[in-house]
Design a protein around this motif. Structure first.
Motif, PDB file in Angstrom:
ATOM      1  N   ASP A 194      12.079   2.717   9.870  1.00 34.27           N
ATOM      2  CA  ASP A 194      10.920   3.141   9.330  1.00 34.27           C
ATOM      3  C   ASP A 194      10.908   4.480   8.778  1.00 34.27           C
ATOM      4  N   SER A 224      14.259   3.360  -5.905  1.00 33.64           N
ATOM      5  CA  SER A 224      13.172   2.782  -4.909  1.00 33.64           C
ATOM      6  C   SER A 224      12.664   1.592  -5.242  1.00 33.64           C
ATOM      7  N   SER A 269       4.808  -3.598  -2.450  1.00 32.86           N
ATOM      8  CA  SER A 269       3.750  -3.696  -1.475  1.00 32.86           C
ATOM      9  C   SER A 269       2.826  -2.419  -2.421  1.00 32.86           C
ATOM     10  N   GLY A 325      14.124  -0.614  -2.173  1.00 29.64           N
ATOM     11  CA  GLY A 325      13.093  -0.363  -1.178  1.00 29.64           C
ATOM     12  C   GLY A 325      12.340  -1.759  -0.802  1.00 29.64           C
ATOM     13  N   THR A 326      12.399  -2.026   0.505  1.00 31.89           N
ATOM     14  CA  THR A 326      11.886  -3.140   1.155  1.00 31.89           C
ATOM     15  C   THR A 326      10.256  -3.240   0.934  1.00 31.89           C
ATOM     16  N   ASP A 327       9.546  -1.900   0.669  1.00 38.09           N
ATOM     17  CA  ASP A 327       8.443  -1.762   0.242  1.00 38.09           C
ATOM     18  C   ASP A 327       8.000  -1.723  -1.069  1.00 38.09           C
ATOM     19  N   ALA A 328       9.157  -2.030  -2.019  1.00 37.93           N
ATOM     20  CA  ALA A 328       9.043  -1.774  -3.477  1.00 37.93           C
ATOM     21  C   ALA A 328       7.884  -2.455  -4.113  1.00 37.93           C
ATOM     22  N   TRP A 374       0.672  -0.294  -1.830  1.00 39.08           N
ATOM     23  CA  TRP A 374       0.629   1.092  -1.668  1.00 39.08           C
ATOM     24  C   TRP A 374       1.712   1.802  -2.352  1.00 39.08           C
ATOM     25  N   PHE A 375       2.906   1.286  -2.229  1.00 43.42           N
ATOM     26  CA  PHE A 375       4.220   1.667  -2.874  1.00 43.42           C
ATOM     27  C   PHE A 375       4.094   1.794  -4.334  1.00 43.42           C
ATOM     28  N   ARG A 387      12.909   4.766   5.590  1.00 43.07           N
ATOM     29  CA  ARG A 387      12.095   4.195   4.302  1.00 43.07           C
ATOM     30  C   ARG A 387      11.080   5.302   4.077  1.00 43.07           C
ATOM     31  N   GLY A 388      10.472   5.875   5.185  1.00 43.87           N
ATOM     32  CA  GLY A 388       9.315   6.890   4.848  1.00 43.87           C
ATOM     33  C   GLY A 388       9.912   8.145   4.258  1.00 43.87           C
ATOM     34  N   VAL A 412      10.460   7.621   0.525  1.00 42.02           N
ATOM     35  CA  VAL A 412       9.284   7.907  -0.038  1.00 42.02           C
ATOM     36  C   VAL A 412       8.776   9.198  -0.327  1.00 42.02           C
TER      37      VAL A 412
END
Length: 177
Positions: free
Chosen positions: A8, A139, A148, A143-146, A150-151, A11-12, A15
């Motif tokens: 976490d 990114s 989402s 990125g696993t949040d790519a 918000w990202f 990743r944070g 960003v």
């Protein structure tokens, strides 16, 4: 620190590093125009640019360092130096390595700026314009949040900010006439 916490925070910090690199690139573009930005004197904008750059390096070091120790990411030191050799999404991870290598070149030449001379430093500093889109692509691809919401919103704001700054920069009277 647990594995989830490393993942976490890794990743944070990535960003945050992307946002700070974007701020640095935007301010670098804006200061090159030679006009005050938002009513601030050029030296103030330059100082914020330098500080954002330094902070981006700190958060990038956190991003890489934390993911080196994370079992999920499985980064190796070798992956930080040699692009496209990683086990996890090698192309996208390789873009991150390229961006890291370019950033290291920028940092080293900035530290040696007085010895290199302004012309050499500026030539190498143009690498920031190559490093930023490579970092954005990294990114979005690794990125696993790519994907989402918000990202994607953060990435869109970063891209809009750089494109807006570049558009503003190139509206100089000398370039228009």
């Amino acid at each position: 620190m647990s594995t989830d916490a490393l993942w976490d925070f890794g990743r944070g910090s990535g960003v945050v590093a992307l946002v700070l690199v974007t701020v640095s690139v935007v301010l670098g573009i804006l200061t090159r125009r030679g006009e005050p930005v938002a009513g601030l004197p050029r030296f103030a904008v330059t100082e914020v640019h330098r500080n954002a750059s330094l902070l981006s390096v700190v958060f990038l070091a956190l991003h890489v360092g934390l993911l080196l120790f994370d079992r999920y990411a499985q980064l190796r030191i070798f992956d930080l130096v040699v692009p496209f050799a990683g086990d996890y999404r090698p192309f996208w991870q390789g873009l991150g390595t390229v961006a890291l290598d370019l950033l290291v070149a920028l940092v080293v030449t900035s530290l040696l700026r007085q010895r290199l001379g302004r012309r050499t430093w500026r030539a190498v500093h143009w690498l920031a314009y190559a490093m930023w889109p490579v970092a954005v692509a990294h990114s979005l691809g690794t990125g696993t949040d790519a994907f989402s919401a918000w990202f994607l919103a953060i990435a869109a704001v970063c891209v809009a900010a750089v494109l807006g700054a570049a558009g503003w920069r190139f509206t100089r009277k000398e370039l228009v006439s």
